[in-house]
Design a protein around this motif. Structure first.
Motif, PDB file in Angstrom:
ATOM      1  N   CYS A   1      -2.794  21.919   0.381  1.00  0.00           N
ATOM      2  CA  CYS A   1      -2.862  20.870   1.267  1.00  0.00           C
ATOM      3  C   CYS A   1      -2.779  19.638   1.186  1.00  0.00           C
ATOM      4  CB  CYS A   1      -4.108  21.282   2.671  1.00  0.00           C
ATOM      5  SG  CYS A   1      -4.237  20.407   3.886  1.00  0.00           S
ATOM      6  N   LEU A   2      -3.582  19.267   0.345  1.00  0.00           N
ATOM      7  CA  LEU A   2      -3.778  17.978  -0.386  1.00  0.00           C
ATOM      8  C   LEU A   2      -2.546  17.392  -0.883  1.00  0.00           C
ATOM      9  CD1 LEU A   2      -7.426  17.467  -1.502  1.00  0.00           C
ATOM     10  CD2 LEU A   2      -6.377  16.500   0.249  1.00  0.00           C
ATOM     11  N   LEU A   3      -2.035  18.327  -2.003  1.00  0.00           N
ATOM     12  CA  LEU A   3      -0.957  18.161  -2.576  1.00  0.00           C
ATOM     13  C   LEU A   3       0.231  17.794  -1.619  1.00  0.00           C
ATOM     14  CD1 LEU A   3      -1.206  20.773  -5.433  1.00  0.00           C
ATOM     15  CD2 LEU A   3      -1.563  18.317  -5.785  1.00  0.00           C
ATOM     16  N   GLU A   4       0.612  18.587  -0.659  1.00  0.00           N
ATOM     17  CA  GLU A   4       1.513  18.459   0.196  1.00  0.00           C
ATOM     18  C   GLU A   4       1.520  17.129   1.158  1.00  0.00           C
ATOM     19  OE1 GLU A   4       1.505  22.109   2.710  1.00  0.00           O
ATOM     20  OE2 GLU A   4       2.451  23.123   1.167  1.00  0.00           O
ATOM     21  N   THR A   5       0.147  16.821   1.543  1.00  0.00           N
ATOM     22  CA  THR A   5      -0.032  15.301   2.142  1.00  0.00           C
ATOM     23  C   THR A   5       0.392  14.375   1.348  1.00  0.00           C
ATOM     24  OG1 THR A   5      -1.966  16.455   3.398  1.00  0.00           O
ATOM     25  CG2 THR A   5      -1.772  13.814   3.052  1.00  0.00           C
ATOM     26  N   TYR A   6       0.147  14.078   0.047  1.00  0.00           N
ATOM     27  CA  TYR A   6       0.431  13.246  -0.971  1.00  0.00           C
ATOM     28  C   TYR A   6       2.008  12.947  -1.095  1.00  0.00           C
ATOM     29  CZ  TYR A   6      -4.554  12.423  -2.118  1.00  0.00           C
ATOM     30  OH  TYR A   6      -5.931  12.434  -1.864  1.00  0.00           O
ATOM     31  N   GLU A   7       2.575  14.186  -1.213  1.00  0.00           N
ATOM     32  CA  GLU A   7       4.021  14.450  -1.432  1.00  0.00           C
ATOM     33  C   GLU A   7       4.739  13.887  -0.110  1.00  0.00           C
ATOM     34  OE1 GLU A   7       4.198  18.668  -2.526  1.00  0.00           O
ATOM     35  OE2 GLU A   7       4.042  18.148  -4.588  1.00  0.00           O
ATOM     36  N   ALA A   8       4.453  14.127   0.951  1.00  0.00           N
ATOM     37  CA  ALA A   8       4.740  13.682   2.442  1.00  0.00           C
ATOM     38  C   ALA A   8       4.797  12.227   2.297  1.00  0.00           C
ATOM     39  CB  ALA A   8       3.995  14.400   3.437  1.00  0.00           C
ATOM     40  N   MET A   9       3.544  11.615   1.987  1.00  0.00           N
ATOM     41  CA  MET A   9       3.512  10.235   2.066  1.00  0.00           C
ATOM     42  C   MET A   9       4.669   9.630   0.888  1.00  0.00           C
ATOM     43  SD  MET A   9       1.170   9.491   3.739  1.00  0.00           S
ATOM     44  CE  MET A   9      -0.516  10.032   4.318  1.00  0.00           C
ATOM     45  N   LEU A  10       5.024  10.297  -0.290  1.00  0.00           N
ATOM     46  CA  LEU A  10       5.924   9.661  -1.205  1.00  0.00           C
ATOM     47  C   LEU A  10       7.462   9.670  -0.672  1.00  0.00           C
ATOM     48  CD1 LEU A  10       4.179  10.832  -4.420  1.00  0.00           C
ATOM     49  CD2 LEU A  10       4.427   8.581  -3.552  1.00  0.00           C
ATOM     50  N   GLN A  11       7.536  10.787   0.281  1.00  0.00           N
ATOM     51  CA  GLN A  11       8.971  10.914   0.851  1.00  0.00           C
ATOM     52  C   GLN A  11       9.363   9.524   1.771  1.00  0.00           C
ATOM     53  OE1 GLN A  11      11.005  13.542   0.263  1.00  0.00           O
ATOM     54  NE2 GLN A  11       9.323  14.069  -1.023  1.00  0.00           N
ATOM     55  N   ASN A  12       8.536   8.844   2.135  1.00  0.00           N
ATOM     56  CA  ASN A  12       8.696   7.689   3.133  1.00  0.00           C
ATOM     57  C   ASN A  12       9.145   6.382   2.330  1.00  0.00           C
ATOM     58  OD1 ASN A  12       7.836   8.763   5.785  1.00  0.00           O
ATOM     59  ND2 ASN A  12       5.908   9.281   4.517  1.00  0.00           N
ATOM     60  N   ASP A  13       9.776   5.544   3.117  1.00  0.00           N
ATOM     61  CA  ASP A  13      10.095   4.167   2.530  1.00  0.00           C
ATOM     62  C   ASP A  13       8.767   3.519   2.658  1.00  0.00           C
ATOM     63  OD1 ASP A  13      11.547   2.205   1.912  1.00  0.00           O
ATOM     64  OD2 ASP A  13      12.510   1.821   3.770  1.00  0.00           O
ATOM     65  N   ILE A  14       8.036   3.346   1.752  1.00  0.00           N
ATOM     66  CA  ILE A  14       6.873   2.580   1.668  1.00  0.00           C
ATOM     67  C   ILE A  14       6.938   1.768   0.406  1.00  0.00           C
ATOM     68  CG2 ILE A  14       5.402   4.234   3.086  1.00  0.00           C
ATOM     69  CD1 ILE A  14       4.233   5.099   0.193  1.00  0.00           C
ATOM     70  N   PRO A  15       6.106   0.556   0.748  1.00  0.00           N
ATOM     71  CA  PRO A  15       6.029  -0.301  -0.328  1.00  0.00           C
ATOM     72  C   PRO A  15       5.773   0.078  -1.838  1.00  0.00           C
ATOM     73  CG  PRO A  15       5.049  -1.328   1.324  1.00  0.00           C
ATOM     74  CD  PRO A  15       5.205   0.069   1.789  1.00  0.00           C
ATOM     75  N   ASP A  16       6.116  -0.391  -2.909  1.00  0.00           N
ATOM     76  CA  ASP A  16       6.010   0.392  -4.168  1.00  0.00           C
ATOM     77  C   ASP A  16       4.305   0.267  -4.661  1.00  0.00           C
ATOM     78  OD1 ASP A  16       8.674   0.605  -4.658  1.00  0.00           O
ATOM     79  OD2 ASP A  16       8.927  -1.244  -5.966  1.00  0.00           O
ATOM     80  N   ASP A  17       3.565  -0.995  -4.128  1.00  0.00           N
ATOM     81  CA  ASP A  17       2.071  -0.675  -4.487  1.00  0.00           C
ATOM     82  C   ASP A  17       1.477   0.387  -3.492  1.00  0.00           C
ATOM     83  OD1 ASP A  17       2.684  -2.122  -2.105  1.00  0.00           O
ATOM     84  OD2 ASP A  17       1.278  -3.807  -2.506  1.00  0.00           O
ATOM     85  N   VAL A  18       1.989   1.010  -2.551  1.00  0.00           N
ATOM     86  CA  VAL A  18       1.501   1.821  -1.682  1.00  0.00           C
ATOM     87  C   VAL A  18       1.848   3.130  -2.468  1.00  0.00           C
ATOM     88  CG1 VAL A  18       1.251   2.986   0.616  1.00  0.00           C
ATOM     89  CG2 VAL A  18       1.247   0.528   0.276  1.00  0.00           C
ATOM     90  N   SER A  19       3.010   3.199  -2.613  1.00  0.00           N
ATOM     91  CA  SER A  19       3.701   4.376  -3.265  1.00  0.00           C
ATOM     92  C   SER A  19       2.961   4.792  -4.730  1.00  0.00           C
ATOM     93  CB  SER A  19       5.342   4.267  -3.723  1.00  0.00           C
ATOM     94  OG  SER A  19       5.753   5.196  -4.282  1.00  0.00           O
ATOM     95  N   GLU A  20       2.500   3.840  -5.466  1.00  0.00           N
ATOM     96  CA  GLU A  20       1.925   3.900  -6.804  1.00  0.00           C
ATOM     97  C   GLU A  20       0.509   4.536  -6.422  1.00  0.00           C
ATOM     98  OE1 GLU A  20       1.715   0.505  -8.800  1.00  0.00           O
ATOM     99  OE2 GLU A  20       3.860   0.033  -8.962  1.00  0.00           O
ATOM    100  N   VAL A  21      -0.051   4.047  -5.402  1.00  0.00           N
ATOM    101  CA  VAL A  21      -1.355   4.650  -4.986  1.00  0.00           C
ATOM    102  C   VAL A  21      -1.238   6.234  -4.901  1.00  0.00           C
ATOM    103  CG1 VAL A  21      -3.308   4.678  -3.218  1.00  0.00           C
ATOM    104  CG2 VAL A  21      -2.494   2.386  -4.032  1.00  0.00           C
ATOM    105  N   PHE A  22      -0.390   6.496  -3.847  1.00  0.00           N
ATOM    106  CA  PHE A  22      -0.045   7.911  -3.476  1.00  0.00           C
ATOM    107  C   PHE A  22       0.241   8.833  -4.790  1.00  0.00           C
ATOM    108  CE2 PHE A  22      -0.452   5.985   0.755  1.00  0.00           C
ATOM    109  CZ  PHE A  22      -1.351   6.936   1.291  1.00  0.00           C
TER     110      PHE A  22
END
Length: 152
Positions: free
Chosen positions: A107-128
């Motif tokens: 469940c957690l892995l899928e949540t983080y992977e879903a976050m990374l599928q989005n167009d988000i700023p690089d600094d936020v992408s690095e967090v996830f």
């Protein structure tokens, strides 16, 4: 379901999830009779409490800009049926415990992977990406330690 959240919201939910898992495994440990299973559940309880603490430290090291970044993502509900449908009683086996852990970690892995599928700023992408990498390492660590306990 489409969700709009800040990075901080997701981190807070993840901490709460780890704390809930820690309590869940502790409660199971109090019910089981097999010593190896009890050791495994106690380890898993401490493991998730520790991960909640790591999430606190991780969050405190992030900038306010990253924490307050809003983003929208489409997610499916985490499958928490292992909490409710698994045959978890006093005579459960270590293999049953490990299977529940694997299902819940997914469940957690899928949540983080879903976050990374989005167009988000690089600094936020690095967090996830960092959180995803940490969860993957912890999953491997948990599996290795579970195997050690099972073979005692």
């Amino acid at each position: 379901m489409t969700t709009v959240q800040t990075a901080k919201d997701v981190i807070e939910q993840t901490k709460a999830f780890h704390k809930r898992l820690g309590s869940f495994y502790k409660e199971l440990s109090d019910k089981v009779e097999k010593e190896r299973v009890k050791l495994l559940l106690d380890y898993m309880s401490r493991h998730h409490e520790n991960l909640a603490g790591i999430m606190d430290e991780y969050e405190s090291g992030l900038s306010e800009k990253v924490l307050t970044t809003w983003f929208m993502y489409v997610n499916k509900e985490c499958d928490l049926s292992p909490f409710f449908s698994a045959d978890l009683g006093p005579d459960m086996t270590a293999q049953q415990v490990v299977q529940v852990a694997v299902d819940l970690d997914k469940c957690l892995l899928e949540t983080y992977e879903a976050m990374l599928q989005n167009d988000i700023p690089d600094d936020v992408s690095e967090v996830f990406q960092g959180l995803l990498d940490m969860e993957k390492r912890e999953k491997i660590k948990l599996a290795k330690n579970a195997l050690k306990i099972e073979t005692l």
